[in-house]
Scaffold this motif. Sequence first.
Motif, short mmCIF file in Angstrom:
data_model
loop_
_atom_site.label_atom_id
_atom_site.label_comp_id
_atom_site.label_asym_id
_atom_site.label_seq_id
_atom_site.Cartn_x
_atom_site.Cartn_y
_atom_site.Cartn_z
N ASP A 30 0.60 -1.35 0.02
CA ASP A 30 0.27 0.36 0.37
C ASP A 30 1.14 1.20 -0.43
OD1 ASP A 30 0.84 0.00 2.90
OD2 ASP A 30 -0.75 -0.20 3.23
N ALA A 31 -0.28 2.70 -0.03
CA ALA A 31 1.05 3.81 0.11
C ALA A 31 2.24 3.70 1.65
CB ALA A 31 -0.20 4.65 0.38
N GLU A 32 2.20 3.74 2.25
CA GLU A 32 2.62 3.23 3.35
C GLU A 32 4.10 2.55 3.02
OE1 GLU A 32 1.00 2.56 7.06
OE2 GLU A 32 -0.37 4.12 7.27
N ALA A 33 4.07 1.51 2.51
CA ALA A 33 4.83 0.08 2.08
C ALA A 33 6.15 1.52 0.91
CB ALA A 33 4.35 -0.95 1.30
N VAL A 34 5.52 2.44 0.17
CA VAL A 34 6.50 2.39 -0.96
C VAL A 34 7.92 2.91 -0.15
CG1 VAL A 34 6.32 4.45 -2.89
CG2 VAL A 34 4.67 2.47 -2.49
N PRO A 35 7.33 3.85 0.26
CA PRO A 35 9.05 4.13 0.99
C PRO A 35 9.59 3.96 1.69
CG PRO A 35 7.27 5.81 1.97
CD PRO A 35 6.36 4.95 0.99
N VAL A 36 9.05 2.43 2.30
CA VAL A 36 9.14 1.51 2.53
C VAL A 36 10.58 0.31 1.30
CG1 VAL A 36 9.96 -0.42 4.59
CG2 VAL A 36 8.40 1.49 5.07
N PHE A 37 9.89 0.01 0.85
CA PHE A 37 10.62 -0.64 -0.18
C PHE A 37 11.89 0.23 -0.67
CE2 PHE A 37 6.26 -3.12 -0.31
CZ PHE A 37 7.36 -3.98 0.53
N GLU A 38 11.14 1.37 -1.70
CA GLU A 38 12.67 2.04 -1.65
C GLU A 38 13.67 2.38 -0.55
OE1 GLU A 38 10.00 5.88 -2.59
OE2 GLU A 38 9.81 5.46 -4.87
N HIS A 39 13.41 2.80 0.29
CA HIS A 39 14.27 2.83 0.85
C HIS A 39 15.25 1.49 1.22
CE1 HIS A 39 16.73 4.00 4.53
NE2 HIS A 39 16.66 2.99 4.97
N ALA A 40 15.20 0.80 1.30
CA ALA A 40 15.35 -1.02 1.09
C ALA A 40 16.25 -0.78 -0.17
CB ALA A 40 14.16 -1.80 1.49
N ARG B 237 14.36 -8.04 -5.74
CA ARG B 237 12.76 -8.80 -4.99
C ARG B 237 12.48 -7.55 -4.20
NH1 ARG B 237 14.31 -13.21 -0.79
NH2 ARG B 237 16.20 -12.34 -1.50
N MET B 238 13.43 -6.53 -3.98
CA MET B 238 12.13 -5.56 -3.33
C MET B 238 11.96 -4.27 -3.83
SD MET B 238 11.85 -4.29 -0.47
CE MET B 238 13.18 -5.84 -0.03
N ASN B 239 12.86 -4.59 -5.56
CA ASN B 239 11.92 -3.90 -6.50
C ASN B 239 10.66 -3.87 -7.11
OD1 ASN B 239 13.39 -1.39 -7.78
ND2 ASN B 239 15.41 -2.75 -7.91
N ARG B 240 10.49 -5.83 -7.24
CA ARG B 240 9.12 -6.36 -7.26
C ARG B 240 8.50 -6.26 -6.52
NH1 ARG B 240 7.46 -12.56 -7.43
NH2 ARG B 240 5.75 -12.28 -8.74
N ASN B 241 8.53 -5.47 -5.04
CA ASN B 241 8.02 -5.20 -3.82
C ASN B 241 7.51 -4.49 -4.21
OD1 ASN B 241 7.91 -8.17 -2.40
ND2 ASN B 241 9.52 -7.89 -1.35
N LEU B 242 8.14 -3.22 -4.61
CA LEU B 242 7.82 -2.17 -4.49
C LEU B 242 7.03 -2.17 -5.73
CD1 LEU B 242 7.98 1.23 -4.08
CD2 LEU B 242 9.99 1.19 -6.04
N GLY B 243 6.74 -2.46 -7.26
CA GLY B 243 6.56 -2.85 -8.45
C GLY B 243 4.47 -3.05 -7.46
N HIS B 244 4.76 -3.92 -7.00
CA HIS B 244 3.48 -4.77 -6.50
C HIS B 244 3.04 -3.30 -5.64
CE1 HIS B 244 4.35 -8.41 -7.28
NE2 HIS B 244 4.80 -8.79 -6.67
N SER B 245 3.01 -2.75 -4.59
CA SER B 245 2.78 -1.38 -4.03
C SER B 245 1.90 -0.54 -5.07
CB SER B 245 3.55 -0.63 -3.51
OG SER B 245 4.21 -1.90 -2.03
N LEU C 117 -1.76 0.83 -6.07
CA LEU C 117 -2.00 2.61 -6.61
C LEU C 117 -2.32 3.08 -7.43
CD1 LEU C 117 0.24 3.28 -3.54
CD2 LEU C 117 -1.54 3.09 -3.05
N ARG C 118 -2.37 2.11 -8.42
CA ARG C 118 -2.42 2.68 -9.78
C ARG C 118 -1.75 3.29 -10.27
NH1 ARG C 118 -8.64 0.24 -11.32
NH2 ARG C 118 -9.41 -0.07 -8.98
N LYS C 119 -0.53 3.21 -10.01
CA LYS C 119 0.70 4.06 -10.58
C LYS C 119 1.17 3.48 -11.35
CE LYS C 119 0.71 7.02 -6.03
NZ LYS C 119 1.97 7.45 -5.52
N TYR C 120 0.79 3.06 -12.42
CA TYR C 120 0.58 1.74 -13.64
C TYR C 120 2.65 2.22 -14.28
CZ TYR C 120 -3.63 0.23 -13.41
OH TYR C 120 -4.88 -0.43 -13.09
N PRO C 121 2.89 3.41 -14.65
CA PRO C 121 4.34 4.30 -15.02
C PRO C 121 5.04 3.39 -14.32
CG PRO C 121 2.23 5.56 -15.48
CD PRO C 121 1.56 4.84 -14.84
N GLU C 122 5.22 3.51 -13.16
CA GLU C 122 6.02 3.30 -11.46
C GLU C 122 6.01 2.11 -11.87
OE1 GLU C 122 3.26 5.58 -11.67
OE2 GLU C 122 4.25 7.89 -10.57
#
Length: 131
Positions: free
Chosen positions: A7-17, A32-40, A44-49
Amino acid sequence: MSHLRYDAEAVPVFEHARALLRETGDRDREGRMNRNLGHSLRSLRKYPEAISAYRLARTLFREAGLPAREGNVCRDLGKVFRQSGRVAEAAAAYREAIVLFTESGRERELDETKRLLHHLIEPTTSTPKDR
């Protein structure tokens, strides 16, 4: 890790990791962290990101010699392309995943991806007029 939040709260955590993992040179974990970020981002329907995060994960898994993980990301790309209305790109991503799952002997993932491709090409709710 099967109980991660996407979810939205996970995005900065995954980006930092992923920034920390980039410094270690561990391509698998960074992927794996980039994949998790992609899932988040996809949730959030931020498809390009999401597509960018998935593409980076795919590159990292390829560099690490992990075809099954690369196949998972291709399937993820297929899903986000489908969700954003990019059907031809979704089909191409699913086909790439099928090749990778075949090469790595991942039968369950192979079957699921074939099903996703079939439903993309032959939607059950469409009529010949809709195709």
